[in-house]
Structures are given as structure tokens and as C-alpha cells.
Design a protein around this motif. Sequence first.
Motif, PDB file in Angstrom:
ATOM      1  N   LEU A 210      -0.168  -0.870 -25.191  1.00  0.00           N
ATOM      2  CA  LEU A 210      -0.432  -1.963 -26.114  1.00  0.00           C
ATOM      3  C   LEU A 210      -1.352  -2.960 -25.448  1.00  0.00           C
ATOM      4  N   ASP A 211      -2.005  -3.766 -26.275  1.00  0.00           N
ATOM      5  CA  ASP A 211      -2.964  -4.762 -25.794  1.00  0.00           C
ATOM      6  C   ASP A 211      -2.488  -6.164 -26.140  1.00  0.00           C
ATOM      7  N   SER A 212      -2.887  -7.134 -25.337  1.00  0.00           N
ATOM      8  CA  SER A 212      -2.563  -8.524 -25.625  1.00  0.00           C
ATOM      9  C   SER A 212      -3.414  -9.091 -26.766  1.00  0.00           C
ATOM     10  N   PRO A 213      -4.744  -8.849 -26.788  1.00  0.00           N
ATOM     11  CA  PRO A 213      -5.544  -9.397 -27.882  1.00  0.00           C
ATOM     12  C   PRO A 213      -5.513  -8.511 -29.121  1.00  0.00           C
ATOM     13  N   LEU A 214      -6.212  -8.923 -30.151  1.00  0.00           N
ATOM     14  CA  LEU A 214      -6.484  -8.069 -31.298  1.00  0.00           C
ATOM     15  C   LEU A 214      -7.552  -7.056 -30.907  1.00  0.00           C
ATOM     16  N   VAL A 215      -7.507  -5.876 -31.537  1.00  0.00           N
ATOM     17  CA  VAL A 215      -8.404  -4.787 -31.174  1.00  0.00           C
ATOM     18  C   VAL A 215      -8.922  -4.119 -32.440  1.00  0.00           C
ATOM     19  N   SER A 216     -10.190  -3.719 -32.406  1.00  0.00           N
ATOM     20  CA  SER A 216     -10.697  -2.785 -33.406  1.00  0.00           C
ATOM     21  C   SER A 216     -11.425  -1.664 -32.669  1.00  0.00           C
ATOM     22  N   LEU A 217     -11.276  -0.447 -33.173  1.00  0.00           N
ATOM     23  CA  LEU A 217     -11.846   0.742 -32.544  1.00  0.00           C
ATOM     24  C   LEU A 217     -12.832   1.363 -33.526  1.00  0.00           C
ATOM     25  N   TRP A 218     -14.083   1.505 -33.087  1.00  0.00           N
ATOM     26  CA  TRP A 218     -15.181   1.951 -33.950  1.00  0.00           C
ATOM     27  C   TRP A 218     -15.657   3.321 -33.477  1.00  0.00           C
ATOM     28  N   GLN A 219     -15.561   4.317 -34.341  1.00  0.00           N
ATOM     29  CA  GLN A 219     -15.962   5.660 -33.953  1.00  0.00           C
ATOM     30  C   GLN A 219     -17.459   5.846 -34.206  1.00  0.00           C
ATOM     31  N   ILE A 220     -18.161   6.323 -33.159  1.00  0.00           N
ATOM     32  CA  ILE A 220     -19.603   6.524 -33.216  1.00  0.00           C
ATOM     33  C   ILE A 220     -19.947   8.011 -33.230  1.00  0.00           C
ATOM     34  N   ARG A 221     -19.325   8.777 -32.314  1.00  0.00           N
ATOM     35  CA  ARG A 221     -19.587  10.221 -32.241  1.00  0.00           C
ATOM     36  C   ARG A 221     -18.268  10.933 -31.966  1.00  0.00           C
ATOM     37  N   GLY A 222     -18.100  12.134 -32.536  1.00  0.00           N
ATOM     38  CA  GLY A 222     -16.879  12.905 -32.338  1.00  0.00           C
ATOM     39  C   GLY A 222     -15.749  12.411 -33.230  1.00  0.00           C
ATOM     40  N   THR A 223     -14.567  12.979 -33.009  1.00  0.00           N
ATOM     41  CA  THR A 223     -13.381  12.566 -33.758  1.00  0.00           C
ATOM     42  C   THR A 223     -12.269  12.165 -32.790  1.00  0.00           C
ATOM     43  N   LYS A 224     -11.465  11.202 -33.210  1.00  0.00           N
ATOM     44  CA  LYS A 224     -10.315  10.748 -32.448  1.00  0.00           C
ATOM     45  C   LYS A 224      -9.096  10.774 -33.357  1.00  0.00           C
ATOM     46  N   HIS A 225      -7.984  11.216 -32.796  1.00  0.00           N
ATOM     47  CA  HIS A 225      -6.708  11.177 -33.503  1.00  0.00           C
ATOM     48  C   HIS A 225      -5.927   9.993 -32.941  1.00  0.00           C
ATOM     49  N   VAL A 226      -5.716   8.993 -33.772  1.00  0.00           N
ATOM     50  CA  VAL A 226      -5.104   7.735 -33.358  1.00  0.00           C
ATOM     51  C   VAL A 226      -3.727   7.625 -34.007  1.00  0.00           C
ATOM     52  N   ARG A 227      -2.742   7.280 -33.210  1.00  0.00           N
ATOM     53  CA  ARG A 227      -1.403   6.985 -33.727  1.00  0.00           C
ATOM     54  C   ARG A 227      -1.068   5.544 -33.377  1.00  0.00           C
ATOM     55  N   VAL A 228      -0.659   4.781 -34.394  1.00  0.00           N
ATOM     56  CA  VAL A 228      -0.320   3.376 -34.237  1.00  0.00           C
ATOM     57  C   VAL A 228       1.150   3.191 -34.586  1.00  0.00           C
ATOM     58  N   TYR A 229       1.882   2.468 -33.733  1.00  0.00           N
ATOM     59  CA  TYR A 229       3.322   2.304 -33.850  1.00  0.00           C
ATOM     60  C   TYR A 229       3.657   0.834 -34.120  1.00  0.00           C
ATOM     61  N   PRO A 230       4.793   0.550 -34.721  1.00  0.00           N
ATOM     62  CA  PRO A 230       5.146  -0.844 -35.010  1.00  0.00           C
ATOM     63  C   PRO A 230       5.301  -1.667 -33.727  1.00  0.00           C
ATOM     64  N   PRO A 231       4.836  -2.921 -33.740  1.00  0.00           N
ATOM     65  CA  PRO A 231       4.949  -3.777 -32.540  1.00  0.00           C
ATOM     66  C   PRO A 231       6.327  -4.405 -32.418  1.00  0.00           C
ATOM     67  N   LYS A 232       7.351  -3.580 -32.332  1.00  0.00           N
ATOM     68  CA  LYS A 232       8.732  -4.056 -32.222  1.00  0.00           C
ATOM     69  C   LYS A 232       9.557  -2.976 -31.540  1.00  0.00           C
ATOM     70  N   ALA A 233      10.780  -3.340 -31.147  1.00  0.00           N
ATOM     71  CA  ALA A 233      11.671  -2.365 -30.521  1.00  0.00           C
ATOM     72  C   ALA A 233      12.038  -1.288 -31.546  1.00  0.00           C
TER      73      ALA A 233
END
Length: 309
Positions: A143-166
Motif C-alpha cells: 500500500l502507498d501513503s499518497p493517492l496513486v493513479s496507474l496509467w498503462q502505456i504498453r502491454g497489459t497489467k492485471h491489477v488487484r485492489v483490496y479494501p483499505p481496512k482490516a
Amino acid sequence: MTTADPIVTWPKDVGDRFGRETLVLPHNLHQRQMFSDQGLIDLLDTYPREKLGVFTMGHDPVDWQSWQVGQAGDMGGKDLLAAVEAGRIWLNLRAVNQHLPAYDGLCEAIFADKEAHVSGLKTMKRDLGVLISSPNAQVFYHLDSPLVSLWQIRGTKHVRVYPPKAPFARPEQIEAVVLRETDEQIPFDPAWDKEAQEITLEPGMMVTWPQNAPHRIVNGPMVNVSLSVEFMTPAALLRANVIYANGVLRRRFQMEPEIQSGLDPRALGKFALARAFKAAGLQKAHEHRLVPSFDLRDHVPGTHPGRPG
């Protein structure tokens, strides 16, 4: 295309959703010549070599300790790209906007576009990074402290995002990242995947998620190029300071504090506490410098002095 052209196709209700939920939106940055092979070679040749992050990793998504740092010596951009294509390598060019004028202009354009379309959005502490990575490479659960955005330019990425809680991220784990007691990686249980939002990013897609949401990434079977954009807003900065204060209260005073959201009076009080704690030096950030364990020049014939090509 000029920097004044729209970059992202923003939905009409983005102001109500931005920063509160995971958003996947189309963009047009992948069309820019700066991300061609020659553009990437020029970037790698001009970016400060001492700032270049060189990493490799294992295949098991739980084994985050297999993440290793390397060095690239004086390899040229062409050879660096060849090493990425042939190996299991993740190149991280952090804060490119602070080092190269073209990327500073790109960063300004990205945030001008955000602020023009997300009502009331004000951003600060802007960081534009470029990620160039191998087929099937991964970034472990973190996890990161700041806000983040991820921009895909080339290729493919499989991203999994989880709730920010226990249990996905316990309060003390989030605090440890904000306090810089540890790196961003936190323990991962594969059973949590059933609760994750799964996104397949293709060129021309951008994803942003709520602050402190854990996530992990696996590349598709091709070289990937992405932009990692980190930033703060006043609300995000308030949250980070609340978490900082909570961390000190937990560690120094054995309290069990909760995270307050928004302009809650308790949140504002903790913001003031965090500033006082920092001024008093009650919490020292730890340096986590990994010693390079491999030389990327060993992965490309003819690029290591004194070794046969």
C-alpha cells in the motif's frame, strides 16, 4: 497533440467518486512519441543513473522477500530495454518530472487535466514515475501513503485492489508505512483475492483507487510500460497526518486510536498533533536501503566490462 488537449475521458459524476472508489478511465497518453522504443531509450539514457531503481523478483505472490535490488552500471538505454525484454526485471524511474523537462511538462498536463474535470480538486506533492518491466513480472502486495493513479502505456497489467481496512491492511500496518518504519510491502493472504477488485489494464487505460488501498500487480506476457502518478490532496494530506498521529499514539502511549475521515474535529486535532510530534522528533523514519544483489549487465552479453559477449 498539445498539452492543452484533454488527456482522460472523465465521467460526469467523477467529482463524487474520485478518491472514494476505484475508477478505471480511458486516456490517450499511449499515443505519444515519447513512449516509442526510441523515446524510452532516450529516457533511460538521460534519466540520472543513480536514481534508477532496478529490481527482480520471484514468482510466488506471497514471497515478497524475493524482491531484490540490482544495479545497471553504465548500460545504455538500448541494452536496458533488451534486459527487460529478456529477464524478470522491473525498472522504476521515480520523480521523472523533477529531472527531465519533457516529463515535467507531461506531469503538469496530467494534473491540469485532473483539476479541470474533478470539481474542487487541488493537488500537491506531485510525483510522476515511469515503470518499464518484463513479461510476467510482478509487484507484491503493498500500500502507498499518497493517492496513486496507474496509467498503462504498453502491454497489459492485471491489477488487484483490496479494501483499505482490516484484515487486508490493519491500522498498525498502514501506520508503519506512513511512519516509514517499513517498506510498503505488507503480508498477503491469497484467500483475500475473492474480495479484490480485478482490473486488466491495456494501453490507454488508467486506474486510481482510494488512499491506502492495498494492491498487487502482475504483468501480461509482454514488456510493460506504465506511469505511476502519486499525489496528495488536502483531504489526503489530512488523512496521512491522522494516521501519523495514530501511529505515534499507539507506539509511544499504548493507545488504540481510530482513523477519522473528513473535517472531523478529532481529525483536525490529530493533524495538529502530527505536526507537533514531527517537530519534537518523536518518530524517526527508518532507512531501508537494500544492498544490490545482482548486476543487470550480467543479463545482457557484452555489456559487462571484462566479461565475454
